[in-house]
Design an enzyme around this catalytic site. Structure first.
Site, PDB file in Angstrom:
ATOM      1  N   GLY A  45       0.832  -1.198   0.000  1.00  0.00           N
ATOM      2  CA  GLY A  45       0.000   0.000   0.000  1.00  0.00           C
ATOM      3  C   GLY A  45       0.868   1.249   0.000  1.00  0.00           C
ATOM      4  O   GLY A  45       2.036   1.211   0.408  1.00  0.00           O
ATOM      5  N   GLN A  50       3.155  10.174   0.633  1.00  0.00           N
ATOM      6  CA  GLN A  50       4.451   9.490   0.613  1.00  0.00           C
ATOM      7  C   GLN A  50       5.244   9.755  -0.671  1.00  0.00           C
ATOM      8  O   GLN A  50       6.441   9.512  -0.724  1.00  0.00           O
ATOM      9  CB  GLN A  50       4.266   7.971   0.779  1.00  0.00           C
ATOM     10  N   CYS A  92       6.442   0.292   6.885  1.00  0.00           N
ATOM     11  CA  CYS A  92       5.990   1.447   6.110  1.00  0.00           C
ATOM     12  C   CYS A  92       7.096   1.820   5.141  1.00  0.00           C
ATOM     13  O   CYS A  92       8.265   1.872   5.537  1.00  0.00           O
ATOM     14  CB  CYS A  92       5.686   2.617   7.046  1.00  0.00           C
ATOM     15  N   GLU A 135      -3.062   3.221   5.687  1.00  0.00           N
ATOM     16  CA  GLU A 135      -3.078   4.155   4.547  1.00  0.00           C
ATOM     17  C   GLU A 135      -4.001   5.349   4.813  1.00  0.00           C
ATOM     18  O   GLU A 135      -3.693   6.477   4.422  1.00  0.00           O
ATOM     19  CB  GLU A 135      -3.478   3.443   3.255  1.00  0.00           C
ATOM     20  N   HIS A 138      -2.212   7.755   6.783  1.00  0.00           N
ATOM     21  CA  HIS A 138      -1.300   8.564   5.954  1.00  0.00           C
ATOM     22  C   HIS A 138      -2.018   9.770   5.348  1.00  0.00           C
ATOM     23  O   HIS A 138      -1.468  10.871   5.344  1.00  0.00           O
ATOM     24  CB  HIS A 138      -0.732   7.729   4.800  1.00  0.00           C
TER      25      HIS A 138
HETATM   26 ZN    ZN Z   1       3.101   3.773   5.461  1.00  0.00          ZN
END
Ligand code: ZN
Length: 169
Positions: A45, A50, A92, A135, A138
């Site tokens: 994911g 990111q 991650c 996610e 995030h």
């Molecule tokens: Zn992550």
């Protein structure tokens, strides 16, 4: 196109993403590039912050590219129901070489839009539930480092600082 994955502590990782309002070719390109980047990194994911895009977009594929039906696009996602607990190891892509147990819900129901703007709801359990929560965190600017116990967080922060000082981060 494979995008560059930003590592902690890039500021964009800690900012809530902007809601998506345009479901255009640019969004679909971002989604395609995010899948390509996830596969190239052996991840399951990835969220837009990111890759330096502060938007509420995430992709998940537990099959790592093997099952087209497992490709999941989450635009403007939110958790609308959660139940039970799990405590399993997580990693991650923005924290290379860090794996730690994190407390999550065992079950979640998510409401989101696809890359064409169509709303849908879905349920996730176990690994999928964990990945959905990771996610969606995030896109809210929350990193798994801050879901760990204070003890684990400090240990990992020390590990990161050591890697940074040795130019390995
Ligand atoms: Zn992550």
């Amino acid at each position: 196109m494979i995008l560059k994955i930003l590592k902690y502590p890039e500021p964009v990782l800690s900012q809530p993403g902007e809601p998506v309002t345009e479901f255009d070719a640019e969004l679909r390109k971002l989604v395609a590039d995010m899948f390509e980047t996830t596969y190239a990194s052996q991840g399951i994911g990835l969220a837009a912050p990111q890759v330096g895009v502060s938007k509420r977009v995430a992709v998940i594929d537990l099959s790592m590219g093997k099952e087209p039906k497992d490709k999941l696009v989450l635009v403007n996602p939110e958790i609308i129901y959660s139940a039970d607990k799990q405590y399993e190891e997580e990693g991650c892509l923005s924290f290379p070489d860090i794996r730690e147990k994190v407390a999550r819900h065992a079950k979640v129901r998510v409401r989101a839009q696809d890359e064409h703007g169509k709303w849908f709801e879905m349920d996730g359990e176990e690994l999928l539930s964990r990945c959905l929560q990771h996610e969606i965190d995030h896109v809210d600017g929350i990193l798994f480092l801050f879901r760990m116990s204070a003890l684990k967080r400090n240990l990992n922060l020390r590990k990161i600082r050591k890697m940074q000082s040795e130019d390995k981060w």
